[in-house]
Structure formats: structure tokens, C-alpha cells
Design an enzyme around this catalytic site. Structure first.
Site, PDB file in Angstrom:
ATOM      1  N   LYS A  46       0.835  -1.112   0.111  1.00  0.00           N
ATOM      2  CA  LYS A  46      -0.028   0.061  -0.033  1.00  0.00           C
ATOM      3  C   LYS A  46       0.915   1.380   0.122  1.00  0.00           C
ATOM      4  CE  LYS A  46      -1.820   1.514   3.857  1.00  0.00           C
ATOM      5  NZ  LYS A  46      -1.429   2.946   4.417  1.00  0.00           N
ATOM      6  N   ASN A  47       1.927   1.240   0.749  1.00  0.00           N
ATOM      7  CA  ASN A  47       2.584   2.426   0.963  1.00  0.00           C
ATOM      8  C   ASN A  47       3.848   2.649   0.059  1.00  0.00           C
ATOM      9  OD1 ASN A  47       1.097   2.873   3.271  1.00  0.00           O
ATOM     10  ND2 ASN A  47       2.715   2.320   4.507  1.00  0.00           N
ATOM     11  N   CYS A  93      -5.523  12.273  12.512  1.00  0.00           N
ATOM     12  CA  CYS A  93      -6.140  10.865  12.473  1.00  0.00           C
ATOM     13  C   CYS A  93      -5.988  10.216  13.674  1.00  0.00           C
ATOM     14  CB  CYS A  93      -5.411  10.002  11.235  1.00  0.00           C
ATOM     15  SG  CYS A  93      -4.008   9.439  11.610  1.00  0.00           S
ATOM     16  N   ARG A 139      -0.183  14.467  12.903  1.00  0.00           N
ATOM     17  CA  ARG A 139       0.412  14.029  11.602  1.00  0.00           C
ATOM     18  C   ARG A 139       0.310  15.380  10.660  1.00  0.00           C
ATOM     19  NH1 ARG A 139      -1.706   8.575   9.535  1.00  0.00           N
ATOM     20  NH2 ARG A 139       0.338   8.485   8.310  1.00  0.00           N
ATOM     21  N   VAL A 182       1.997  18.534   8.047  1.00  0.00           N
ATOM     22  CA  VAL A 182       2.571  18.405   6.939  1.00  0.00           C
ATOM     23  C   VAL A 182       3.442  19.416   6.726  1.00  0.00           C
ATOM     24  CG1 VAL A 182       0.849  16.763   5.560  1.00  0.00           C
ATOM     25  CG2 VAL A 182       0.612  19.374   5.595  1.00  0.00           C
ATOM     26  N   ASP A 183       4.237  19.901   8.025  1.00  0.00           N
ATOM     27  CA  ASP A 183       4.992  21.150   7.601  1.00  0.00           C
ATOM     28  C   ASP A 183       6.205  20.727   7.096  1.00  0.00           C
ATOM     29  OD1 ASP A 183       5.061  19.634  10.256  1.00  0.00           O
ATOM     30  OD2 ASP A 183       7.071  20.783  10.531  1.00  0.00           O
ATOM     31  N   GLN A 184       6.716  19.864   7.223  1.00  0.00           N
ATOM     32  CA  GLN A 184       7.984  19.408   6.298  1.00  0.00           C
ATOM     33  C   GLN A 184       7.643  19.386   4.839  1.00  0.00           C
ATOM     34  OE1 GLN A 184      10.909  19.290   8.243  1.00  0.00           O
ATOM     35  NE2 GLN A 184       9.559  19.967   9.841  1.00  0.00           N
ATOM     36  N   ASP A 243       4.533   0.359  12.078  1.00  0.00           N
ATOM     37  CA  ASP A 243       3.341  -0.285  11.298  1.00  0.00           C
ATOM     38  C   ASP A 243       3.282  -1.557  11.854  1.00  0.00           C
ATOM     39  OD1 ASP A 243       3.240   1.400   8.329  1.00  0.00           O
ATOM     40  OD2 ASP A 243       2.828   2.310  10.092  1.00  0.00           O
ATOM     41  N   ARG A 302      -8.810  -0.540   4.384  1.00  0.00           N
ATOM     42  CA  ARG A 302      -7.974   0.680   3.752  1.00  0.00           C
ATOM     43  C   ARG A 302      -6.657   0.088   3.348  1.00  0.00           C
ATOM     44  NH1 ARG A 302      -7.553   6.081   6.865  1.00  0.00           N
ATOM     45  NH2 ARG A 302      -6.198   6.179   4.889  1.00  0.00           N
TER      46      ARG A 302
HETATM   47  C1  EPZ Z   1       4.054   7.013   6.472  1.00  0.00           C
HETATM   48  O1  EPZ Z   1       3.021   7.881   6.985  1.00  0.00           O
HETATM   49  C2  EPZ Z   1       3.198   5.908   6.141  1.00  0.00           C
HETATM   50  N1  EPZ Z   1       1.965   5.955   5.516  1.00  0.00           N
HETATM   51  C3  EPZ Z   1       2.669   5.174   7.462  1.00  0.00           C
HETATM   52  O2  EPZ Z   1       1.994   4.215   7.413  1.00  0.00           O
HETATM   53  C4  EPZ Z   1       3.782   5.104   8.581  1.00  0.00           C
HETATM   54  O3  EPZ Z   1       3.254   4.868   9.743  1.00  0.00           O
HETATM   55  C5  EPZ Z   1       4.670   6.375   8.646  1.00  0.00           C
HETATM   56  O4  EPZ Z   1       5.138   6.651   7.286  1.00  0.00           O
HETATM   57  C6  EPZ Z   1       5.929   6.059   9.214  1.00  0.00           C
HETATM   58  O5  EPZ Z   1       6.448   5.021   8.740  1.00  0.00           O
HETATM   59  C7  EPZ Z   1       2.180   6.340   3.765  1.00  0.00           C
HETATM   60  O6  EPZ Z   1       3.308   5.793   3.469  1.00  0.00           O
HETATM   61  C8  EPZ Z   1       1.122   6.331   3.090  1.00  0.00           C
HETATM   62  P1  EPZ Z   1       5.892  10.439   8.568  1.00  0.00           P
HETATM   63  P2  EPZ Z   1       3.732   9.421   7.040  1.00  0.00           P
HETATM   64  O7  EPZ Z   1       5.734  11.673   7.760  1.00  0.00           O
HETATM   65  O8  EPZ Z   1       4.445   9.762   5.916  1.00  0.00           O
HETATM   66  C9  EPZ Z   1       5.859  13.722  12.041  1.00  0.00           C
HETATM   67  C10 EPZ Z   1      -0.043   2.545   7.919  1.00  0.00           C
HETATM   68  O9  EPZ Z   1      -0.376   2.099   8.671  1.00  0.00           O
HETATM   69  N2  EPZ Z   1       5.812  14.637  10.828  1.00  0.00           N
HETATM   70  O10 EPZ Z   1       7.037   9.487   8.202  1.00  0.00           O
HETATM   71  O11 EPZ Z   1       2.521  10.236   7.289  1.00  0.00           O
HETATM   72  C11 EPZ Z   1       4.668  12.830  11.965  1.00  0.00           C
HETATM   73  O12 EPZ Z   1       3.815  13.649  12.929  1.00  0.00           O
HETATM   74  C12 EPZ Z   1       0.316   4.312   7.769  1.00  0.00           C
HETATM   75  O13 EPZ Z   1       0.150   2.041   6.702  1.00  0.00           O
HETATM   76  C13 EPZ Z   1       5.642  16.074  11.135  1.00  0.00           C
HETATM   77  O14 EPZ Z   1       5.973  16.449  12.084  1.00  0.00           O
HETATM   78  O15 EPZ Z   1       4.808   9.401   8.467  1.00  0.00           O
HETATM   79  C14 EPZ Z   1       5.345  11.545  12.779  1.00  0.00           C
HETATM   80  O16 EPZ Z   1       5.324  11.611  14.071  1.00  0.00           O
HETATM   81  C15 EPZ Z   1      -0.014   4.643   9.039  1.00  0.00           C
HETATM   82  N3  EPZ Z   1       5.540  16.840  10.121  1.00  0.00           N
HETATM   83  C16 EPZ Z   1       6.636  11.731  12.041  1.00  0.00           C
HETATM   84  O17 EPZ Z   1       6.777  12.631  11.697  1.00  0.00           O
HETATM   85  C17 EPZ Z   1       5.661  16.400   8.535  1.00  0.00           C
HETATM   86  O18 EPZ Z   1       5.638  17.388   7.673  1.00  0.00           O
HETATM   87  C18 EPZ Z   1       6.809  10.359  11.110  1.00  0.00           C
HETATM   88  O19 EPZ Z   1       5.621  10.838  10.140  1.00  0.00           O
HETATM   89  C19 EPZ Z   1       5.622  14.923   8.381  1.00  0.00           C
HETATM   90  C20 EPZ Z   1       5.663  14.218   9.538  1.00  0.00           C
END
Ligand code: EPZ
Length: 419
Positions: free
Chosen positions: A22-23, A116, A121, A123-125, A304, A396
Site C-alpha cells: 500500500k505504502n 487521524c 500528523r 505536513v509542515d515538512q 506499522d 484501507r
Molecule cells: C507513512 O506515513 C506511512 N503512510 C505510515 O503508514 C507509516 O506509519 C509512517 O510513514 C511511518 O513509517 C504512507 O506511507 C502512506 P511520517 P507518514 O511523515 O509519511 C511527523 C500505515 O499504517 N511529521 O514518516 O504520514 C509525524 O507526525 C500508515 O500504513 C511532522 O511532524 O509518516 C510523525 O510523528 C500509518 N511533520 C513522524 O513525523 C511532517 O511534515 C513520522 O511521520 C511530516 C511528518
């Protein structure tokens, strides 16, 4: 809402074929926005999130065809550069259209994904990185408005490792002018799979698989053929199921070189495994040994898989500790597992589990994708009947989980909701 009815206590036996990841599929589908050419994708998993993404992409004018696990995307007639709230609110990964639309068309309007169940979560980065590449971004009325004449390559260091943040910026950089360096890049295999597709489309990327990606922008990208990698989380989920319920299964069509952290812990649990190039034969004839772990970015223990291993720990012969370092609220499954007779206490981002001899079936509720999978695992190990409600969460991210489990002897059936 559909429910799952599970009669626990039955050992698993037989073969399970793993679907595409999926990811990896979700960012790869968004890469279709980067070219007027055609992407011919195979091993695309049949998931609700994929259906949602294809609907979202279709609304931009991207031509989409889907035939079972094959998807073709042609980006020659894209005319709507936006991702509306009604779709983004159901799937956060919609944010992945932002980088490609901006890079190819210089404009994008994308709804801010809400939080969620597992965390805020933000998206500032993603936004910070695109601004560094020269995008003008404003946020108003719950939407991200992004514009630029032409993105310009630069060096970006994200504040933390972000999987979709890396993917958004990587896709944007492929069409930016000059060189982009992404420091602190995520190294998840799904990021690597996306990078391999982008290179097949003509992108110039070095450092694939490392935390430093160097991209030379090109004028345009062309179509390509690509098979989505196998889903390592689905594979490890089924291995946790046999570890908790007992049995003898072989999972097929899996990658065994991207599962190290989970396989190490499964060996510690006591799962006997024989590992081939694309299959794993797993046997469990005893009560699991408890495992203590903390989640971290790849190649460390994947967040995950946290809930699924916690389910195994609930029936292990001793105490264990689980620490979640990635998301701030990823213990929603704990209360539901305690309804099945588990002994779990949480303190901040750490859970303390005291294994019990036997869980007992009860009605429980799914709260998020991986929590749902962990409740299925616990229910398979429990005595008696468990009813899991709100399993749209499960749909999902798992391709017909109950069908795959029934085929290896689990007593599990889907109860369609009337409404
Ligand atoms: C991806 O989510 C995956 N989803 C998630 O899988 C997975 O748990 C996660 O990476 C971590 O491995 C997809 O790939 C579609 P992150 P993502 O950005 O990219 C913080 C599942 O169950 N952060 O790596 O959204 C964030 O809050 C799902 O399949 C910011 O603060 O995760 C988190 O604490 C759930 N600002 C950490 O970084 C940002 O701009 C890691 O998040 C981005 C992230």
C-alpha cells in the site's frame, strides 16, 4: 458498517500470497502526474486507499484504467490541479499530489489533511521543503495553495525523518531546475520503490536507499512499466498471526530482504522460520516468548508492526514493554485488547504487557488500520467468538484479509452491514 466474526482457537495451516505494498502503491500512483506519458503498473494491491487515490487522480484529468492488480495512468490531459477535502479527509496520503502537480504545472490546491486516530500528523515538512524549492505557499480555509514559475533545486534538511515528506520532495525535485539534495531522507523500502520507478521514468537520482538523496532535475519524464514491491507489513502481520494462533504457514510473493527487524523479533518470539528468496515457511507449536521493542525509522522496528506484535505479547509467557517513538497516539488498540482479557497498561508512549494464558472473545471496535489487524490477531488466539466492528479501517490497507485467513483454516467471516 461491515464487521468481522472470528471463532478463535484454530491453528493456521497453508499458503498465503502477499499483495503489493500500500505504502509504495500510493506515492507511485501520484508519480503518474509527473508525465504526459503512460505508467503501466502491476502488483497494485486491491485496497480502499488505492481506490480513493485513483478517484482523486482521475478528478485531475489523469486517465486511469484498473484491471485487477494492473493499473495504467496517462497524464496527457490533466486539467484540474487540486485535491478536494472530501477525498483528502479520508486519506492523508492525498498530500502526495502536491509535489508532482507543483513540479509539472507550477500550481496546486490541496486540502490540508486533518489529523487521524494515531496522531496530529502535520505536513509542515512537506511545505517547508517545497518553499525551499521556490514554491509560494499559503494556507487558507483548510487548503494549501501552492504556486511557482519553476522549482529550483536546493539542499533540504527535514527536521525529522518523514516518509511521505521525502516522497513529495523527491517527486518535486525530479522536474526542478538543477540539483536538489534531500538530507535526513526516509529510507523505507517504499521510498526506494518510488525512486526506482522515477529513474525508470527518466529521473536522475543518486543515493537511493540512503538518507541522502541527490536529484538532478530534468525537463520532463516519460512513461514506464513497474511492479509494486510486495507489502512487508502485510507479510509480517500474517507471521504475527501464526505466532499468536499457532500453526504452519508459508507466505509467498514476499520480499525477505526488507523485513530484518520484524524477523529478528519473530525469532525471539519463538517462530520457527525457513526463509527463501520470495517465501517464508513459518511454524509455531508453543506459547510465544514476550518481546520488548521500540519503534523507529527503517531499518529499525517499524511502527506499522507495533500493534500486531503487541497482540502476540498479550498471550506470551511473561512480561514485555513496547515503546512507540513515531506517533503520539498509536495505542488505540490497547483498550480493545484489554476487553479480550489482555493485561496492558500504558504510560505515555510506553505500554507494559503481562502475557495471559488465554484471551476470551468479545465484541471490539477497530480504530485505525494496524490496530484493526492487531485485533484480528488477538481474536484468532482467543477462546470463543470475537466481533470486530468498523472494519473499514482494515479494508484501507489489507487486500481481503479474511479471505486469505479463511483459506488457511481461520474461522473468520465478514458480516455485511445492512446500511
Ligand atoms: C507513512 O506515513 C506511512 N503512510 C505510515 O503508514 C507509516 O506509519 C509512517 O510513514 C511511518 O513509517 C504512507 O506511507 C502512506 P511520517 P507518514 O511523515 O509519511 C511527523 C500505515 O499504517 N511529521 O514518516 O504520514 C509525524 O507526525 C500508515 O500504513 C511532522 O511532524 O509518516 C510523525 O510523528 C500509518 N511533520 C513522524 O513525523 C511532517 O511534515 C513520522 O511521520 C511530516 C511528518
Amino acid at each position: 458498517m461491515d464487521k468481522l466474526l472470528i471463532q478463535g482457537g484454530h491453528r493456521l495451516s497453508g499458503d498465503i500470497v502477499i499483495s503489493g505494498a500500500k505504502n509504495a502503491a500510493l506515492p507511485i500512483l501520484c508519480a503518474g502526474l509527473l508525465t504526459a506519458g503512460t505508467l503501466e503498473l502491476s502488483n497494485v494491491p486491491n485496497l480502499h486507499d488505492v481506490t480513493t487515490m485513483l478517484k482523486l487522480l482521475g478528478q485531475t484529468g489523469l486517465e486511469v484504467t484498473q484491471d485487477d492488480h494492473r493499473v495504467t495512468l496517462t497524464g496527457g490531459a490533466i486539467d484540474k490541479l487540486e485535491a478536494p477535502y472530501d477525498l483528502v479527509k479520508t486519506m492523508r496520503a492525498s498530500i502526495l499530489v502536491l509535489g508532482p502537480l507543483l513540479a509539472r504545472f507550477g500550481e496546486a490546491k490541496v486540502s490540508l489533511p486533518g489529523g487521524c486516530a494515531i496522531g496530529s500528523r502535520p505536513v509542515d515538512q512537506h511545505i517547508k521543503g517545497l518553499q525551499a524549492l521556490g514554491a509560494e505557499i499559503t494556507i487558507e480555509g483548510g487548503y494549501i495553495y501552492a504556486k511557482c514559475k519553476k522549482l529550483k533545486g536546493t539542499r533540504i534538511v527535514t527536521d525529522m525523518i518523514t516518509v511521505t515528506g521525502t516522497e513529495n520532495l523527491l517527486m518535486a525535485a525530479t522536474l526542478a531546475e538543477g540539483e536538489t539534495i534531500l538530507e535526513n531522507a526516509a529510507r523505507e523500502p517504499e521510498v526506494t520503490d518510488l525512486a526506482h520507478l522515477l529513474v525508470a521514468m527518466g529521473a536522475k537520482i543518486e543515493g537511493i536507499g540512503t538518507d541522502r538523496l541527490v536529484i538532478q532535475g530534468v525537463a520532463e519524464l516519460h512513461g514506464a512499466k513497474h511492479a509494486v514491491i510486495s507489502d512487508r507489513i502485510e507479510a509480517a502481520t500474517f507471521l504475527c498471526a501464526v505466532a499468536a494462533a499457532g500453526g504452519d504457514i508459508t507466505i509467498r510473493n514476499t520480499r525477505t530482504d526488507i523485513l530484518d527487524a520484524a524477523l529478528d523479533k519473530l525469532r525471539e518470539v519463538g517462530l520457527q522460520m525457513e526463509i527463501g528468496p520470495d517465501w517464508i515457511h513459518a511454524k509455531m507449536d508453543r506459547r510465544p516468548t514476550p518481546v520488548t521493542f521500540r519503534t523507529t525509522e527503517y531499518p529499525g522496528f517499524p511502527t506499522d508492526m507495533q500493534a500486531q506484535f503487541m497482540a502476540v505479547n498479550t498471550v506470551a509467557d511473561g512480561a514485555s514493554r513496547v515503546t512507540e517513538t513515531i506517533f503520539e497516539n498509536r495505542f488505540m488498540h490497547v483498550q480493545e485488547m484489554n476487553r479480550l482479557g489482555a493485561h496492558i497498561e500504558t504510560d505515555g508512549n510506553t505500554a507494559f504487557i503481562q502475557g495471559v494464558e488465554q484471551l476470551v472473545g468479545a465484541p471490539v471496535m477497530a480504530t485505525d488500520l494496524r490496530a484493526s489487524a492487531s485485533l484480528v490477531i488477538a481474536a484468532l488466539a482467543a477462546r470463543g467468538e470475537t466481533v470486530i466492528d468498523r472494519i473499514y479501517h482494515l479494508d484501507r490497507g489489507y487486500d481481503q484479509m479474511e479471505v486469505k485467513l479463511s483459506a488457511v483454516g481461520a474461522k473468520i467471516e465478514r458480516v455485511k452491514s445492512s446500511k
